[in-house]
Design a protein around this motif. Structure first.
Motif, PDB file in Angstrom:
ATOM      1  N   UNK A  50      -0.402 -36.340   8.800  1.00  0.00           N
ATOM      2  CA  UNK A  50      -1.784 -35.961   9.113  1.00  0.00           C
ATOM      3  C   UNK A  50      -2.762 -37.106   8.805  1.00  0.00           C
ATOM      4  N   UNK A  51      -2.457 -38.273   9.298  1.00  0.00           N
ATOM      5  CA  UNK A  51      -3.306 -39.419   8.962  1.00  0.00           C
ATOM      6  C   UNK A  51      -4.028 -39.983  10.178  1.00  0.00           C
ATOM      7  N   UNK A  52      -3.577 -39.644  11.384  1.00  0.00           N
ATOM      8  CA  UNK A  52      -4.214 -40.226  12.575  1.00  0.00           C
ATOM      9  C   UNK A  52      -4.903 -39.138  13.399  1.00  0.00           C
ATOM     10  N   UNK A  53      -5.579 -39.594  14.442  1.00  0.00           N
ATOM     11  CA  UNK A  53      -6.199 -38.662  15.380  1.00  0.00           C
ATOM     12  C   UNK A  53      -7.412 -37.966  14.804  1.00  0.00           C
ATOM     13  N   UNK A  54      -7.922 -37.053  15.605  1.00  0.00           N
ATOM     14  CA  UNK A  54      -9.087 -36.271  15.185  1.00  0.00           C
ATOM     15  C   UNK A  54      -8.782 -34.806  15.458  1.00  0.00           C
ATOM     16  N   UNK A  55      -8.688 -33.997  14.416  1.00  0.00           N
ATOM     17  CA  UNK A  55      -8.431 -32.574  14.676  1.00  0.00           C
ATOM     18  C   UNK A  55      -9.589 -31.964  15.460  1.00  0.00           C
ATOM     19  N   UNK A  56      -9.243 -31.216  16.493  1.00  0.00           N
ATOM     20  CA  UNK A  56     -10.300 -30.596  17.317  1.00  0.00           C
ATOM     21  C   UNK A  56     -10.109 -29.091  17.320  1.00  0.00           C
ATOM     22  N   UNK A  57     -10.999 -28.360  16.648  1.00  0.00           N
ATOM     23  CA  UNK A  57     -10.913 -26.899  16.728  1.00  0.00           C
ATOM     24  C   UNK A  57     -11.254 -26.442  18.155  1.00  0.00           C
ATOM     25  N   UNK A  58     -10.253 -26.010  18.899  1.00  0.00           N
ATOM     26  CA  UNK A  58     -10.444 -25.670  20.312  1.00  0.00           C
ATOM     27  C   UNK A  58     -10.986 -24.253  20.472  1.00  0.00           C
ATOM     28  N   UNK A  59     -11.742 -24.052  21.562  1.00  0.00           N
ATOM     29  CA  UNK A  59     -12.278 -22.718  21.833  1.00  0.00           C
ATOM     30  C   UNK A  59     -11.202 -21.790  22.390  1.00  0.00           C
ATOM     31  N   UNK A  60     -10.258 -22.384  23.113  1.00  0.00           N
ATOM     32  CA  UNK A  60      -9.153 -21.573  23.637  1.00  0.00           C
ATOM     33  C   UNK A  60      -7.838 -22.217  23.217  1.00  0.00           C
ATOM     34  N   UNK A  61      -6.845 -21.387  23.061  1.00  0.00           N
ATOM     35  CA  UNK A  61      -5.545 -21.893  22.625  1.00  0.00           C
ATOM     36  C   UNK A  61      -4.456 -21.211  23.453  1.00  0.00           C
ATOM     37  N   UNK A  62      -3.428 -21.983  23.776  1.00  0.00           N
ATOM     38  CA  UNK A  62      -2.385 -21.494  24.687  1.00  0.00           C
ATOM     39  C   UNK A  62      -1.031 -21.539  23.975  1.00  0.00           C
ATOM     40  N   UNK A  63      -0.215 -20.536  24.230  1.00  0.00           N
ATOM     41  CA  UNK A  63       1.124 -20.489  23.636  1.00  0.00           C
ATOM     42  C   UNK A  63       2.075 -19.854  24.648  1.00  0.00           C
ATOM     43  N   UNK A  64       3.326 -20.301  24.599  1.00  0.00           N
ATOM     44  CA  UNK A  64       4.327 -19.655  25.451  1.00  0.00           C
ATOM     45  C   UNK A  64       4.849 -18.388  24.782  1.00  0.00           C
ATOM     46  N   UNK A  65       5.312 -17.485  25.617  1.00  0.00           N
ATOM     47  CA  UNK A  65       6.023 -16.327  25.084  1.00  0.00           C
ATOM     48  C   UNK A  65       7.204 -16.036  26.012  1.00  0.00           C
ATOM     49  N   UNK A  66       8.325 -15.665  25.406  1.00  0.00           N
ATOM     50  CA  UNK A  66       9.509 -15.326  26.196  1.00  0.00           C
ATOM     51  C   UNK A  66       9.605 -13.804  26.260  1.00  0.00           C
ATOM     52  N   UNK A  67       9.809 -13.285  27.453  1.00  0.00           N
ATOM     53  CA  UNK A  67       9.992 -11.835  27.595  1.00  0.00           C
ATOM     54  C   UNK A  67      11.375 -11.602  28.192  1.00  0.00           C
ATOM     55  N   UNK A  68      12.129 -10.783  27.535  1.00  0.00           N
ATOM     56  CA  UNK A  68      13.543 -10.604  27.894  1.00  0.00           C
ATOM     57  C   UNK A  68      13.785  -9.146  28.297  1.00  0.00           C
ATOM     58  N   UNK A  69      14.360  -8.968  29.490  1.00  0.00           N
ATOM     59  CA  UNK A  69      14.731  -7.618  29.933  1.00  0.00           C
ATOM     60  C   UNK A  69      16.182  -7.392  29.540  1.00  0.00           C
ATOM     61  N   UNK A  70      16.410  -6.408  28.678  1.00  0.00           N
ATOM     62  CA  UNK A  70      17.790  -6.214  28.200  1.00  0.00           C
ATOM     63  C   UNK A  70      18.556  -5.254  29.113  1.00  0.00           C
ATOM     64  N   UNK A  71      19.811  -5.039  28.766  1.00  0.00           N
ATOM     65  CA  UNK A  71      20.692  -4.226  29.617  1.00  0.00           C
ATOM     66  C   UNK A  71      20.220  -2.774  29.717  1.00  0.00           C
ATOM     67  N   UNK A  72      19.510  -2.336  28.664  1.00  0.00           N
ATOM     68  CA  UNK A  72      19.024  -0.938  28.666  1.00  0.00           C
ATOM     69  C   UNK A  72      17.737  -0.788  29.476  1.00  0.00           C
ATOM     70  N   UNK A  73      17.199  -1.888  29.994  1.00  0.00           N
ATOM     71  CA  UNK A  73      15.989  -1.832  30.810  1.00  0.00           C
ATOM     72  C   UNK A  73      14.702  -1.958  30.020  1.00  0.00           C
ATOM     73  N   UNK A  74      14.777  -2.285  28.735  1.00  0.00           N
ATOM     74  CA  UNK A  74      13.528  -2.455  27.964  1.00  0.00           C
ATOM     75  C   UNK A  74      13.246  -3.942  27.726  1.00  0.00           C
TER      76      UNK A  74
END
Lengths: 172, 396
Positions: A50-74
């Motif tokens: 954590x020694x370089x760059x400039x931390x920027x508190x962003x107004x929006x943030x993005x993340x991936x999510x995995x959604x898995x359909x199982x054999x039972x259909x849920x």
């Protein structure tokens, strides 16, 4: 000077052991000091954190999510951090993020390998053969003046990035 | 005497200075090291590496030649490391097993880093602590080796404990000081000295990022701290000063006393406010805790009175636990309390232990003051009597 704690033996032997210990400590310290300090010099890397760059508190943030359909259909939902345990000692837990980002990146010529790797990982993690796996981009509005600054349930956008039909989980 | 010779003598004097209870301290530190290590690896699944594409196998530069192992090899590596750690914890053939822990741990860490990317935390536990302590006689007390030694040599085996050197721990202290200095120096020469809001913005950005990425709770105090320069500026430059001045612990006993009472909270703050775990460093600090004093304070009796007949079954149990490491949930669960002991809860426990340590120090200080005052008042009342002053003992 008292060096009585050096294991006993002849004076010459004790002297040799003492010299060996000094050489070892100084050698290791010198290797650490004079390594270039980069992570590639591991294990003689410096603590460049954590020694370089400039931390920027962003107004929006993005993340991936995995959604898995199982054999039972849920549907089951997995965050990137749920995919692996090996990076549990880090704050960013990049392993799952990296896999998902490379699997959905249209510019990545090897993205099919990462998609297969994801299917294999999900199958092993949940101990089942998924019928379908989806990767979603979730976006949140962040308000740092409130607590908590974001709520996981309240996304402002959810975008389907990739759909993978279930497979047997071929080795990548 | 030449200057290099004087320098050497000074360094050797520091390195080999005797340490009270060195054998017992190192013996207990060995057990704590193994417990921390086993807890840490109980949460990892090394076989996850094979789920990544082969192209993602990127070993560190010095280990470029290492090919990606098979899933079976990784599983065996994990079990062997657990086997070695459990033996080391019991203190069986400590020197040999210590080298095995070092070698297997480095192999484990190289495999981990080759898949995850190079981190700067696990190497403290898997490389830096054992690379020094394998040279110590950390099996001279609280170990099967010590038990067998006493059985073979009677009271002569006990004398052995008094000749244990503390130099490997001092070597580790030197490395810790260098690492802290490099952390501070890199911050000083980059963004931290140029941007007084670095920590303020980091508190906002990193806490949210960590929450999403490793699940660490967001501190409700962060927005307030980030809006108050009288809080975030001292935090930024205080941290910088702390890291840059850490090398004084090498030369000053008083600094060591003070820094080691503060440094656990320094990391706890990083966890609670920024979500940065760095838990492996606990294994380094554990080497410098006087566990023998802790044991005495808690009145724990660790002397063994039941002979050596239990050793073969214990080694068998160790072998079974290691073999079951990847097949049954219980062995792993025992070391991470079935998921309860994670990178957040451990810092809560460490913070409480640090405050308890401060309280014990404070109590001791108050007692010393009270005793000194009583003595001086007793001395004054005696002086007021007709008897002659007590002997100073100088004649004796």
């Amino acid at each position: 000077m008292s060096r009585s704690d050096v294991p006993d033996g002849s004076a010459a032997g004790r002297r040799r052991r003492e010299l060996g210990a000094v050489a070892f400590v100084l050698g290791v310290a010198a290797a650490l000091v004079f390594s270039d300090g980069k992570r590639s010099a591991w294990p003689f890397s410096h603590w460049w954190l954590y020694h370089t760059g400039t931390p920027k508190p962003l107004d929006t943030i993005v993340l991936h999510q995995v959604r898995v359909l199982d054999e039972a259909g849920s549907w089951r939902r997995l965050w990137p951090r749920d995919l692996f345990t090996l990076d549990d000692d880090s704050s960013s837990q990049d392993m799952g993020h990296g896999l998902l980002a490379r699997a959905v990146d249209p510019k990545n010529a090897r993205r099919v390998q990462y998609q297969r790797a994801l299917l294999r990982r999900v199958s092993r993690l949940l101990d089942m053969k998924p019928k379908q796996v989806e990767i979603w981009h979730l976006t949140w509005q962040v308000d740092y003046t409130k607590y908590p600054p974001l709520e996981l349930e309240n996304t402002i956008a959810e975008e389907l990035a990739l759909v993978l039909p279930g497979q047997s989980g071929e080795p990548p | 005497m030449t200057f290099p010779r004087r320098l050497y003598d000074k360094f050797a004097e520091w390195l080999f200075a005797p340490k009270e209870n060195a054998a017992q301290r190192l013996g207990l530190a060995r057990i704590v090291f193994c417990v921390v290590y086993l807890w840490r690896i109980s949460t990892y699944r090394l076989t996850e590496v094979v789920d990544l594409p082969v192209a993602d196998w990127r070993p560190p530069y010095l280990f470029k030649w290492v090919p990606r192992p098979s899933e079976l090899s990784l599983s065996i590596l994990e079990s062997l490391l657990v086997f070695a750690l459990l033996l080391l914890m019991l203190g069986y053939r400590t020197r040999l097993v210590g080298f095995a822990v070092l070698g297997l741990g480095v192999a484990f860490n190289v495999c981990k880093l080759s898949g995850v990317g190079i981190g700067l935390s696990a190497f403290l536990l898997m490389f830096w602590v054992p690379v020094f302590l394998v040279w110590s006689r950390w099996g001279a007390a609280y170990s099967i080796d010590a038990l067998l030694n006493r059985q073979r040599h009677g009271s002569r085996g006990k004398v052995d404990e008094d000749t244990v050197s503390f130099w490997p721990a001092r070597g580790l202290l030197l490395v810790l000081a260098i690492l802290f200095f490099t952390a501070g120096y890199s911050k000083l020469t980059h963004s931290w000295s140029e941007n007084p809001r670095y920590v303020a913005d980091l508190l906002l950005e990193k806490s949210v990022a960590s929450y999403l990425r490793n699940g660490a709770p967001i501190s409700p105090l962060n927005p307030f701290i980030a809006s108050q320069p009288f809080l975030y500026v001292p935090m930024q430059f205080g941290a910088l000063l702390f890291e840059l001045s850490f090398p004084v612990v090498v030369v000053s006993r008083r600094a060591r006393w003070a820094y080691f009472r503060v440094v656990p909270l320094f990391h706890a703050v990083n966890m609670f406010f920024l979500g940065i775990p760095v838990i492996e460093i606990l294994a380094v600090y554990a080497v410098f805790v006087d566990w023998e004093s802790v044991r005495r304070f808690l009145r724990l009796d660790l002397s063994w009175r039941w002979g050596t007949g239990w050793i073969p079954p214990a080694v068998l149990a160790v072998a079974f636990t290691s073999a079951a490491w990847n097949t049954l949930p219980v062995p792993r669960g025992c070391f991470n309390m079935f998921g309860w002991l994670d990178h957040y809860t451990i810092w809560v426990l460490v913070s409480l232990a640090t405050f308890a340590w401060w309280a014990v120090d404070l109590r001791r200080w108050i007692r010393q003051r009270v005793t000194a005052r009583r003595r001086s008042s007793v001395g004054t009342s005696k002086d007021l009597g007709s008897r002659p002053p007590a002997s100073t003992g100088s004649e004796g």
